[in-house]
Design an enzyme around this catalytic site. Structure first.
Site, PDB file in Angstrom:
ATOM      1  CE  LYS A   1      -4.205   1.329  -0.418  1.00 42.69           C
ATOM      2  NZ  LYS A   1      -4.961   0.955  -1.589  1.00 42.69           N
TER       3      LYS A   1
ATOM      4  CB  SER B   1      -7.783   1.437  -3.832  1.00 38.38           C
ATOM      5  OG  SER B   1      -7.663   1.299  -2.434  1.00 38.38           O
TER       6      SER B   1
END
Length: 583
Positions: A194, A384
């Site tokens: 991430k 995402s």
């Protein structure tokens, strides 16, 4: 009593006068719009014989905002077409016997790679009809040249250049700068990859993040090289060698020798080529908008209806143009309960955003699936939060160059204690509960508060995994192995079962029709042109402020401000991909 009557009559008179004025203004605007529409209808009723279609795309967007009044003050200005309309116009032109070919002038298109590929494929289909495509530019950007490479002939200004130098994917790192101002970012995340949080905790890319960027960027760049090499009759290796010699700085004659362009000439000479080599009067040109307005077919003869909805932009709360908000939930629920709609296609083009809003949209997609088939078509990005809202659908198409995945969430919370100390600012108060001042930006979180927030983020990640596992019919362990915030191309996502097939919007429509048992359905495209009168003023005020900014600031300065605004909007719990991808 007399005073009351006077006030009442005055109010009534004011109301009547105001109503008359508003009625007159409305009538004036209505007549003006009708006149403009009628005028355009008269001027675009016929495409002349032996015409050439001019394809000039400065921006390529999934949707375009508009209203009936857009052309009122400037009736000569043509409206900007959406990506779908551009592709349809090119297809209509291939079928129209009056159009002999295409003159491509899109030297610097502003679009993602998947959108460029969509238009490029439509142009390749156009060539299969036996018609010609020629391209000219004073200077080609890398995306512009990739698009132009499908042309039969590529012409370049004798003083022009081709910016063909490769892709660059980067993050700007704020950690050290924030520390100078006494600001520390309290970061909570789940996922090795991430990378969206790295600018706030590191001063360079982590090795896992560098590895994932190398993976998806290399594949995208190989696709670009392969596409150019095939059309220009070059080997990929020789083209790669040319790129590594910086063709941007080549003498123009060397660009011809390298087979990147066919001829150096001025635009007036291209007009001579059109006339002498193709027998086309240079004045016999038509635009994409003219072709679309003339040829667009409203086919109401089909059985059943497929409705196409668009989800474009960052996922955020509130009402902002160019973003995905809670409004998409209502639109999905409306089509889900509409008996006149048999199947739904959701076109997603989003890097993500608010985790909370993403979940609300996911629920609406899930509900729609219980009523009728819903198929997702991914555009440039569906990462995402963009993937979150896609995973509950019946079927997912991605473009080969789509940026998707990035399954993970994070939280960013600023701590201004250092800033306050530098400025001699103090803060004090009284609380009636242990966590009453949770989130106080003038102090760092305690260990207990950090543990609470980390568990909250981990629950959010577990929910994300669960949503994907249920939608994709995978185990949570399988999803976690390809999640961890990692970004994939559409082609890579297919190999990892995150999408079902590679294809474009038309492929998604065909699949939705099949799932609904429809052979020849009507297809209705949601349009951002259907602005409600209630938000017209907000939109024009927004456009007005944008015009003012453009007169004061350079494009680079405006882009910097946009990044600053994005930085501000990334605080809180997010499901977002954050990269600057340049090609």
């Amino acid at each position: 009593m007399k005073d009351f009557l006077k006030m009442f009559l005055a109010s009534m008179l004011g109301f009547i006068v105001a109503s008359v004025i508003l009625t007159c203004i409305s009538a004036f605007l209505f007549v003006g719009v009708i006149a403009i529409v009628a005028s355009k209808a008269q001027t675009n009723t016929k495409i002349p014989n032996e015409s050439v279609l001019v394809v000039d795309l400065s921006t390529i967007k999934e949707i375009e905002s508009g209203s009936p009044f857009d052309n009122f003050l400037d009736p000569e200005k043509e409206r900007t077409l959406t990506l779908t309309e551009v592709i349809h116009s090119i297809r209509y032109a291939a079928e129209n016997p009056h159009i002999e070919g295409i003159y491509l002038t899109s030297s610097t298109p502003d679009a993602g790679l998947a959108s460029i590929d969509d238009v490029r494929n439509a142009l390749k289909e156009f060539k299969e009809s036996g018609k010609f495509i020629i391209s000219y530019a004073d200077q080609y950007s890398q995306k512009g040249y990739y698009l132009a490479s499908v042309a039969d002939k590529i012409y370049l200004n004798p003083q022009g250049a081709i910016d063909l130098d490769g892709m660059y994917v980067s993050n700007v790192f704020y950690k050290n700068a924030l520390e100078k101002f006494g600001v520390s970012m309290q970061v909570f995340k789940v996922g090795t990859y991430k990378g969206a949080v790295e600018p706030f905790i590191l001063d360079r890319l982590s090795e896992p993040n560098r590895a994932q960027i190398t993976s998806f960027a290399s594949e995208l760049w190989d696709n670009i090289l392969t596409g150019i090499a095939q059309e220009r009759k070059l080997s990929v290796d020789s083209l790669r060698a040319i790129v590594d010699r910086a063709p941007t700085f080549f003498p123009q004659e060397e660009l011809v020798a390298a087979k990147l362009v066919d001829k150096l000439c001025y635009e007036r000479e291209v007009m001579d080529i059109l006339e002498n080599d193709y027998g086309i009067d240079p004045d016999n040109t038509v635009s994409l908008a003219q072709v679309y307005d003339r040829e667009h077919r409203y086919d109401n003869s089909g059985e059943g209806t497929v409705k196409v909805l668009y989800a474009e932009g960052e996922i955020t709360s509130g009402v902002e143009y160019g973003t995905i908000t809670e409004g998409l939930v209502g639109r999905l629920l409306d089509v889900a309960d509409d008996d006149d709609v048999d199947a739904v296609v959701l076109r997603v083009n989003s890097p993500g955003g608010s985790s909370y809003i993403s979940d609300q949209i996911w629920d609406a997609v899930h509900y729609t699936k219980t009523k009728k088939p819903i198929v997702v078509s991914m555009g440039d990005y569906a990462a995402s939060g963009g993937y979150y809202i896609s995973c509950a659908s019946n079927y997912i198409f991605a473009e080969p160059s789509t940026i998707t995945g990035s399954i993970g969430i994070y939280g960013l919370f600023p701590n201004f204690a250092g800033t306050a100390q530098k400025l001699a600012i103090t803060e004090d108060g009284v609380k009636t509960g242990k966590f009453a001042d949770f989130g106080n930006v003038f102090r760092p979180m305690t260990d207990e508060e950090r543990a609470l927030m980390q568990r909250h983020i981990e629950r959010g990640y577990d929910t994300f995994l669960t949503r994907v596992a249920e939608g994709r019919k995978l185990s949570k362990a399988q999803v976690d192995s390809v999640a961890q915030g990692r970004v994939w191309t559409g082609k890579q996502a297919l190999q990892r079962h995150l999408v079902d097939a590679l294809g474009n919007l038309d492929d998604a429509i065909a699949k939705a029709s099949q799932l609904a048992g429809l052979e020849t359905p009507k297809v209705w495209y949601e349009s951002a042109r259907q602005d409600k009168f209630s938000n017209l003023m907000d939109r024009y005020l927004s456009q007005g402020s944008e015009r003012v900014a453009n007169t004061i600031l350079t494009e680079e300065e405006i882009e910097t401000l946009k990044k600053a605004r994005l930085l501000r909007s990334t605080t809180g719990v997010q499901a977002r991909m954050l990269y600057d991808i340049q090609f």
